[in-house]
Scaffold this motif. Structure first.
Motif, PDB file in Angstrom:
ATOM      1  N   UNK A   1       0.805  -1.272   0.047  1.00 59.18           N
ATOM      2  CA  UNK A   1      -0.016  -0.033  -0.133  1.00 59.18           C
ATOM      3  C   UNK A   1       0.860   1.236  -0.030  1.00 59.18           C
ATOM      4  N   UNK A   2       0.548   2.024  -1.086  1.00 59.58           N
ATOM      5  CA  UNK A   2       1.220   3.430  -1.089  1.00 59.58           C
ATOM      6  C   UNK A   2       2.899   3.377  -1.227  1.00 59.58           C
ATOM      7  N   UNK A   3       3.204   2.470  -1.969  1.00 59.94           N
ATOM      8  CA  UNK A   3       4.688   2.206  -1.999  1.00 59.94           C
ATOM      9  C   UNK A   3       5.418   1.707  -0.934  1.00 59.94           C
TER      10      UNK A   3
ATOM     11  N   UNK B   1      10.649  -8.324  -5.380  1.00 60.55           N
ATOM     12  CA  UNK B   1      11.227  -8.581  -6.716  1.00 60.55           C
ATOM     13  C   UNK B   1      10.517  -7.715  -7.510  1.00 60.55           C
ATOM     14  N   UNK B   2       8.838  -7.658  -7.441  1.00 61.67           N
ATOM     15  CA  UNK B   2       8.326  -6.772  -8.252  1.00 61.67           C
ATOM     16  C   UNK B   2       8.331  -5.442  -8.066  1.00 61.67           C
ATOM     17  N   UNK B   3       8.583  -4.920  -6.798  1.00 62.31           N
ATOM     18  CA  UNK B   3       8.688  -3.721  -6.288  1.00 62.31           C
ATOM     19  C   UNK B   3      10.069  -3.468  -5.705  1.00 62.31           C
ATOM     20  N   UNK B   4      11.122  -3.264  -6.123  1.00 59.67           N
ATOM     21  CA  UNK B   4      12.538  -3.356  -5.546  1.00 59.67           C
ATOM     22  C   UNK B   4      12.728  -1.984  -5.058  1.00 59.67           C
TER      23      UNK B   4
ATOM     24  N   UNK C   1      10.541  -0.348  -3.312  1.00 57.06           N
ATOM     25  CA  UNK C   1       9.442  -0.006  -2.023  1.00 57.06           C
ATOM     26  C   UNK C   1      10.127  -0.641  -0.807  1.00 57.06           C
ATOM     27  N   UNK C   2      10.022   0.278   0.247  1.00 56.27           N
ATOM     28  CA  UNK C   2      10.443  -0.049   1.598  1.00 56.27           C
ATOM     29  C   UNK C   2       9.425  -1.210   2.214  1.00 56.27           C
ATOM     30  N   UNK C   3      10.133  -1.859   3.084  1.00 54.24           N
ATOM     31  CA  UNK C   3       9.284  -2.809   3.885  1.00 54.24           C
ATOM     32  C   UNK C   3       9.188  -2.303   5.211  1.00 54.24           C
ATOM     33  N   UNK C   4       7.966  -2.223   5.727  1.00 59.02           N
ATOM     34  CA  UNK C   4       7.455  -1.719   6.908  1.00 59.02           C
ATOM     35  C   UNK C   4       7.278  -3.111   7.983  1.00 59.02           C
ATOM     36  N   UNK C   5       7.899  -3.052   8.973  1.00 56.79           N
ATOM     37  CA  UNK C   5       7.804  -4.344  10.020  1.00 56.79           C
ATOM     38  C   UNK C   5       7.271  -3.825  11.375  1.00 56.79           C
ATOM     39  N   UNK C   6       6.777  -2.491  11.389  1.00 53.20           N
ATOM     40  CA  UNK C   6       6.282  -2.047  12.662  1.00 53.20           C
ATOM     41  C   UNK C   6       5.111  -2.569  13.194  1.00 53.20           C
ATOM     42  N   UNK C   7       4.243  -3.412  12.348  1.00 48.56           N
ATOM     43  CA  UNK C   7       2.925  -4.067  12.756  1.00 48.56           C
ATOM     44  C   UNK C   7       3.256  -5.743  12.644  1.00 48.56           C
ATOM     45  N   UNK C   8       4.426  -6.002  12.565  1.00 44.75           N
ATOM     46  CA  UNK C   8       4.862  -7.502  12.632  1.00 44.75           C
ATOM     47  C   UNK C   8       4.918  -7.726  14.303  1.00 44.75           C
TER      48      UNK C   8
END
Length: 87
Positions: free
Chosen positions: A6-8, A29-32, A34-41
């Motif tokens: 969502x939202x990049x 791989x499809x969105x290299x 994009x950042x990965x947000x882990x705050x809700x993990x």
């Protein structure tokens, strides 16, 4: 599913089981860029963590669980530092 785009940003939410590793891999791989947000993990299966460590996407946020945050962040930071020294 605990992987949402969502939202990049690729968001990891709640418990991220091994089944989500393939989806995370595909999204990175499809969105290299994009950042990965882990705050809700809440919990990352080792397979999910290995995808993050192997592909080293930009990671944002911190999980609420201190031990998860510590393990993941140190793995990502040390990998990044080793890569920068090779340049």
């Amino acid at each position: 599913m605990s992987v949402r785009v969502e939202g990049g940003v690729i968001h990891l939410m709640g418990r991220c089981p091994a089944d989500d590793a393939e989806d995370l891999l595909r999204q990175i791989q499809e969105n290299p860029d994009f950042a990965v947000d882990i705050s809700e993990a809440k919990k990352l299966h080792t397979a999910v963590m290995q995808i993050l460590l192997a592909l080293s996407p930009a990671v944002q946020g911190r999980p609420s669980d201190g031990s998860l945050s510590h393990e993941l962040m140190w793995g990502l930071i040390s990998k990044r530092d080793r890569a920068q020294k090779n340049f």
